[in-house]
Enzyme design. Sequence first.
Site: not given
Length: 426
Positions: A205, A335
């Site tokens: 990330e 999500k």
Amino acid sequence: MSRIKRVHGREVLDSRGNPTVEVEVELESGALGRAIVPSGASTGEREALELRDGDPKRYLGKGVLKAVDNVNGVIAKALVGLEPYNQREIDQILIELDGTENKSKLGANAILGTSMAVARAAANELGIPLYEYLGGKFGYRLPVPLMNVINGGAHADNNLDIQEFMIVPVCGGAFREALRAGVETFHHLKKILKEKGYSTNVGDEGGFAPNLNSSEEALDILMQAIEKAGYKPGEDILLALDVASSEFYENGVYKFEGKERSAEEMIEFYEKLIQKYPIISIEDPMSENDWEGWKEITKRLGDKVQLVGDDLFTTNPKILRKGIEEGVANAILVKLNQIGTVSETLDTVMLAKERNYSAIISHRSGETEDTFISHLAVATNAGQIKTGSASRTDRIAKYNELLRIEERLGNGAVFWGREEFYRFTS
């Protein structure tokens, strides 16, 4: 009004070099919507299922040609000729076509890619931004970024059990200024890690993945970086954690930092951390299968800090409703690919807001250049977004899109900053 003329899926790559599904939806007018589906590394047991081919001769079994075939076959056949403007109707068709609880027949990756692409096509046809199409004229709030700058757990190959150590810039009165504070802190963090002889390689990330000795060492270094950047910890920039504790929970025990710990011992550990550091948010502090632990931590810390259910809720309104009824957590991570359609995602955010749970719009560790979640965060006035660090184009793309949205909104843009966490006393 223009109807759907073509639905086309293809296999492309995500930020980890793994195959994923891209879908294009073209309307009779020529308006085009395109979307790429992300994927996660630490996934909840109750997530919608992404369909993989399982052929070891292609992409180590991770190919998505079956899902692509479903887009180009059964899904295209069902949608061509329909108007794209009723998102809920389109998504319901996709859900019924699949017919399973977890979207395992057609694949959540095939379904979500199509759902997102339809929304984009409709917005483009109407000549309005995606955030306005999804949220109407009520989408104007720019989110506070939760920036994952030190990676551990399943996102990095190091000693840290906690998966994400985040900085939460809340200063400046505008998204662009908060982002600047976060980016400047990120660069100072890199300098500090280099000076201490640690690796400055980045994880999935975009955060650093140094081989630190403990969670507290990571937090101490973050405090130094904030101060070096000229900001005040706890005032200008807060801290947040994603523990992802399901990853080290087994047989009722948390195997954390070299010790076997009970739920009570984990809660005591968090209590000490929030007393010592300006931590405002802890994600998945307890396992998705430890509901009693979740109830206890919510009772003890729920008015002091944001307690976010990710693996716990998997963006599922049914599970969230159960959590609300049982007094579990006070926030949900949202999500798109955990639930698998745009409509169900919007339903989950709406339910959370109705019951005073915060909703944090989130990326996945396997990301793409797609910026749908930037628009989703603004459309829903979620107020918070998790989309990685200040490096890797797959993460920066989301921040850049938010900068564009803020500019487009002009004087109508709102950034709450510290007020996003007004409920918490830590």
